[in-house]
Design a protein around this motif. Structure first.
Motif, PDB file in Angstrom:
ATOM      1  N   ALA A 233      27.310  19.205  -0.078  1.00 44.91           N
ATOM      2  CA  ALA A 233      27.063  18.252   0.735  1.00 44.91           C
ATOM      3  C   ALA A 233      28.009  17.914   1.841  1.00 44.91           C
ATOM      4  O   ALA A 233      29.288  17.501   1.447  1.00 44.91           O
ATOM      5  CB  ALA A 233      26.872  16.896   0.126  1.00 44.91           C
ATOM      6  N   THR A 255      31.822  18.762  -1.843  1.00 43.78           N
ATOM      7  CA  THR A 255      31.494  17.686  -0.940  1.00 43.78           C
ATOM      8  C   THR A 255      32.713  17.709   0.261  1.00 43.78           C
ATOM      9  O   THR A 255      33.697  17.670  -0.030  1.00 43.78           O
ATOM     10  CB  THR A 255      31.133  16.339  -1.377  1.00 43.78           C
ATOM     11  OG1 THR A 255      31.155  15.529  -0.139  1.00 43.78           O
ATOM     12  CG2 THR A 255      32.396  15.885  -2.166  1.00 43.78           C
ATOM     13  N   GLY A 279      34.300  12.371   0.802  1.00 44.89           N
ATOM     14  CA  GLY A 279      33.091  12.055   0.553  1.00 44.89           C
ATOM     15  C   GLY A 279      33.258  12.019  -0.996  1.00 44.89           C
ATOM     16  O   GLY A 279      34.104  11.738  -1.689  1.00 44.89           O
TER      17      GLY A 279
END
Length: 304
Positions: A233, A255, A279
Motif C-alpha cells: 500500500a 506500506t 503509514g
C-alpha cells in the motif's frame, strides 16, 4: 376502439423490442468463425474485436470452441458489455509482444469479464513473447472480473489507471506468472471494491499493489510467491485483508504511506512479514503468523 387499437400497437411494439432483444442478446465468437459472419451461434465471428463492434451496448458475447488469437491488437471495450466464456473450455485471449489484452475505456458503463483464460503468450506452454497487461481499466462505472485465469504478462494481470470513480469486483480469479498481480494507480477519483476468492501466485513483482485513492477489501484469497511484496500500500491506499493466506514472498505486507488492516490471516514463510516506511499496518491480533523479520504492525484494530 381507439384505446384498444393503441394498446395493440403498444403491445406489438413491446413484443417487437423483446424479440429483438432475444435475437441479439447473445453474440458468439469462435476460433473457427469468420469476422464477416453475423456473430450468431450458427455463424460466429472470429474475434472479440468484431463481436464488440457489431453489438449494441448491454448485450452479451459468448465463446464457442477453442483458443482465440487476439494478438493483432488490444481488445478495446468502450460500452456496457458482458463477455461470458463459461461454456467454452480452453478459450484463450492471446496478447503478444507490446499488446495489452482488454483495454476498458467505458466511462459510466458496466463491463463484465467472466470465464476467460487470458494468456499473454502464444498459448498454453508456448512461452513468450509476453503481453503487457491482461486487463487495463482506464474508465468505467463498474468492472466485474469473475472466474477468470490470467497468466504470463510482462506488467500486470489487472492494471487500474482510472481518472474517475470506479468500482472493481474480482471474484474466483487466478493470476499467475506475471510481473504484478493487481496494480492500482488511479489518476483521479477513487477506485474501490472487493477481491474475493482470488489466487495470486508467482509474481516477479508484487501480488497486490496500490497508490492513490484506493480502497479495497481482500477476502478468502491466496497471495503467494511474490518476489516483491504480497500486499503493498503506497500513499493514500487503504487495503483490508481478511481470512486470507499471504506466504512465501520476499515481504508479506508493506506500506509506504498507505494503510493495511489485517485480520484472521495466515502469514507464513515470508522472508519478512512486514515493512513499514510511513503509514500503518494495523492488526486485529487474530492472525496466524510465523515470526519473520523484526518489523511488527504499528497499529491495532479494536475487536467488537
Amino acid at each position: 376502439m381507439k384505446k384498444i387499437a393503441l394498446s395493440i400497437v403498444v403491445l406489438s411494439t413491446y413484443l417487437l423490442f423483446q424479440c429483438y432483444g432475444i435475437v441479439n442478446a447473445q453474440i458468439f465468437v469462435s476460433a473457427t468463425g469468420n469476422d464477416s459472419h453475423s456473430c450468431a451461434a450458427t455463424a460466429p465471428c472470429l474475434s472479440f474485436h468484431q463481436a464488440i463492434s457489431s453489438e449494441s451496448p448491454g448485450l452479451e458475447i459468448n465463446c464457442l470452441g477453442s483458443a482465440l488469437d487476439e494478438s493483432a491488437a488490444a481488445t478495446n471495450i468502450t460500452k456496457t458489455i458482458t463477455i461470458d466464456c463459461h461454456g467454452a473450455s480452453g478459450t484463450y485471449l492471446v496478447a503478444v509482444g507490446s499488446n495489452n489484452g482488454f483495454v476498458i475505456n467505458a466511462p459510466g458503463d458496466v463491463v463484465t469479464l467472466r470465464g476467460l483464460n487470458i494468456d499473454g503468450t502464444n498459448g498454453p506452454g508456448a512461452g513468450g513473447p509476453f503481453g503487457l497487461n491482461a486487463v487495463v481499466i482506464q474508465a468505467a462505472a463498474i468492472v466485474n472480473i469473475e472466474d477468470c485465469v490470467i497468466e504470463n504478462f510482462a506488467q500486470s494481470g489487472i492494471s487500474v489507471t482510472t481518472a474517475a470513480n470506479t468500482v472493481l469486483n474480482i471474484k474466483n480469479t487466478t493470476i499467475r506468472t506475471s510481473a504484478n498481480g493487481i496494480s492500482f494507480a488511479p489518476t483521479g477519483g477513487s477506485v474501490n471494491g472487493s477481491i474475493d476468492h482470488a489466487t495470486i501466485v508467482k509474481m516477479s513483482g508484487d501480488g497486490i499493489t496500490g497508490t492513490g485513492a484506493v480502497y479495497f477489501t481482500v477476502t478468502n484469497s491466496v497471495i503467494s510467491n511474490a518476489a516483491g511484496v504480497g500486499v503493498n500500500a503506497g500513499a493514500g491506499a487503504v487495503l483490508e485483508v481478511d481470512s486470507s493466506s499471504v506466504s512465501n514472498s520476499r515481504t508479506g505486507f508493506a506500506t509506504s504511506g498507505g494503510i493495511i488492516r489485517i485480520s484472521r490471516n495466515v502469514i507464513y514463510d515470508n522472508t519478512a512479514n512486514y515493512s513499514i516506511s510511513g503509514g500503518t499496518i494495523a492488526t486485529s491480533g487474530d492472525n496466524k503468523v510465523s515470526v519473520n523479520g523484526s518489523t511488527v504492525p504499528n497499529g491495532t484494530i479494536t475487536q467488537q
